[in-house]
Scaffold this motif. Structure first.
Motif, PDB file in Angstrom:
ATOM      1  N   UNK A   3       0.769  -1.213  -0.046  1.00 33.22           N
ATOM      2  CA  UNK A   3      -0.148  -0.178   0.068  1.00 33.22           C
ATOM      3  C   UNK A   3       0.938   1.284   0.100  1.00 33.22           C
ATOM      4  N   UNK A   4       2.205   1.069  -0.033  1.00 31.68           N
ATOM      5  CA  UNK A   4       2.886   2.245   0.143  1.00 31.68           C
ATOM      6  C   UNK A   4       2.743   3.194  -1.266  1.00 31.68           C
ATOM      7  N   UNK A   5       2.490   2.634  -2.342  1.00 31.77           N
ATOM      8  CA  UNK A   5       2.108   3.447  -3.603  1.00 31.77           C
ATOM      9  C   UNK A   5       1.092   4.261  -3.396  1.00 31.77           C
ATOM     10  N   UNK A   6       0.012   3.795  -2.562  1.00 34.46           N
ATOM     11  CA  UNK A   6      -1.310   4.499  -2.424  1.00 34.46           C
ATOM     12  C   UNK A   6      -0.902   5.573  -1.679  1.00 34.46           C
ATOM     13  N   UNK A   7       0.063   5.666  -0.633  1.00 32.73           N
ATOM     14  CA  UNK A   7       0.215   6.733   0.247  1.00 32.73           C
ATOM     15  C   UNK A   7       1.196   7.795  -0.617  1.00 32.73           C
ATOM     16  N   UNK A   8       2.208   7.122  -1.307  1.00 31.81           N
ATOM     17  CA  UNK A   8       2.881   8.105  -1.954  1.00 31.81           C
ATOM     18  C   UNK A   8       1.980   8.801  -2.965  1.00 31.81           C
ATOM     19  N   UNK A   9       0.946   8.292  -3.754  1.00 34.48           N
ATOM     20  CA  UNK A   9      -0.009   8.999  -4.645  1.00 34.48           C
ATOM     21  C   UNK A   9      -0.689  10.051  -3.728  1.00 34.48           C
ATOM     22  N   UNK A  10      -1.324   9.630  -2.462  1.00 31.08           N
ATOM     23  CA  UNK A  10      -1.856  10.483  -1.769  1.00 31.08           C
ATOM     24  C   UNK A  10      -1.172  11.738  -1.436  1.00 31.08           C
ATOM     25  N   UNK A  11       0.037  11.416  -1.022  1.00 30.33           N
ATOM     26  CA  UNK A  11       0.838  12.483  -0.627  1.00 30.33           C
ATOM     27  C   UNK A  11       1.318  13.338  -1.671  1.00 30.33           C
ATOM     28  N   UNK A  12       1.553  12.960  -2.939  1.00 31.67           N
ATOM     29  CA  UNK A  12       1.800  13.647  -4.047  1.00 31.67           C
ATOM     30  C   UNK A  12       0.522  14.597  -4.170  1.00 31.67           C
ATOM     31  N   UNK A  13      -0.719  13.966  -4.122  1.00 29.80           N
ATOM     32  CA  UNK A  13      -1.871  14.814  -4.566  1.00 29.80           C
ATOM     33  C   UNK A  13      -1.967  16.005  -3.702  1.00 29.80           C
ATOM     34  N   UNK A  14      -1.841  15.608  -2.243  1.00 32.93           N
ATOM     35  CA  UNK A  14      -1.970  16.585  -1.022  1.00 32.93           C
ATOM     36  C   UNK A  14      -0.779  17.644  -1.174  1.00 32.93           C
ATOM     37  N   UNK A  15       0.440  17.392  -1.380  1.00 32.03           N
ATOM     38  CA  UNK A  15       1.541  18.173  -1.781  1.00 32.03           C
ATOM     39  C   UNK A  15       1.294  19.265  -2.773  1.00 32.03           C
ATOM     40  N   UNK A  16       0.617  18.851  -3.860  1.00 33.07           N
ATOM     41  CA  UNK A  16       0.272  19.611  -5.208  1.00 33.07           C
ATOM     42  C   UNK A  16      -0.563  20.781  -4.694  1.00 33.07           C
ATOM     43  N   UNK A  17      -1.468  20.480  -3.685  1.00 31.67           N
ATOM     44  CA  UNK A  17      -2.411  21.645  -3.444  1.00 31.67           C
ATOM     45  C   UNK A  17      -1.846  22.440  -1.934  1.00 31.67           C
ATOM     46  N   UNK A  18      -1.338  21.630  -1.119  1.00 30.99           N
ATOM     47  CA  UNK A  18      -0.595  22.811   0.150  1.00 30.99           C
ATOM     48  C   UNK A  18       0.682  21.846   0.459  1.00 30.99           C
TER      49      UNK A  18
END
Length: 98
Positions: A3-18
């Motif tokens: 599930x690390x890839x899912x966390x990385x994707x979520x982190x990247x999305x959040x990082x793009x916004x804030x």
């Protein structure tokens, strides 16, 4: 960890916004809460503001997790050292046995 890839994707999305605001640890805590809720469990507020660790050391694990043969006194002492109450011990122990 799966599930690390899912966390990385979520982190990247959040990082793009804030950028620099939400940690991976917060994302995991929020995701865990949401999965519990989706499975029919309660919805609860998640305190945010965790920091991601920079170092992970297996040698620290035995001293920070309860052992299978721990006595109640040892468990209470360990939980207390983490700022947790006897009620926290009961809740977390029960949750890990479901």
């Amino acid at each position: 960890v799966e599930g690390c890839e899912s966390i990385r994707k979520a982190k990247a999305l959040v990082e793009s916004k804030c950028p620099g605001v939400v940690s991976c640890a917060d994302i995991l805590a929020i995701a865990a809460r949401d999965y519990v809720h989706l499975a029919g469990g309660p919805y609860y507020q998640v305190k945010k503001g965790r920091w991601d660790g920079k170092i992970s050391m297996a040698s620290r694990v035995p001293y920070n997790l309860p052992q299978a043969n721990s006595t109640i006194d040892q468990l209470l002492k360990l939980f207390n050292s983490k700022g947790l109450t006897p009620q926290d011990l009961v809740v977390l122990s029960g949750a890990h046995n479901l």
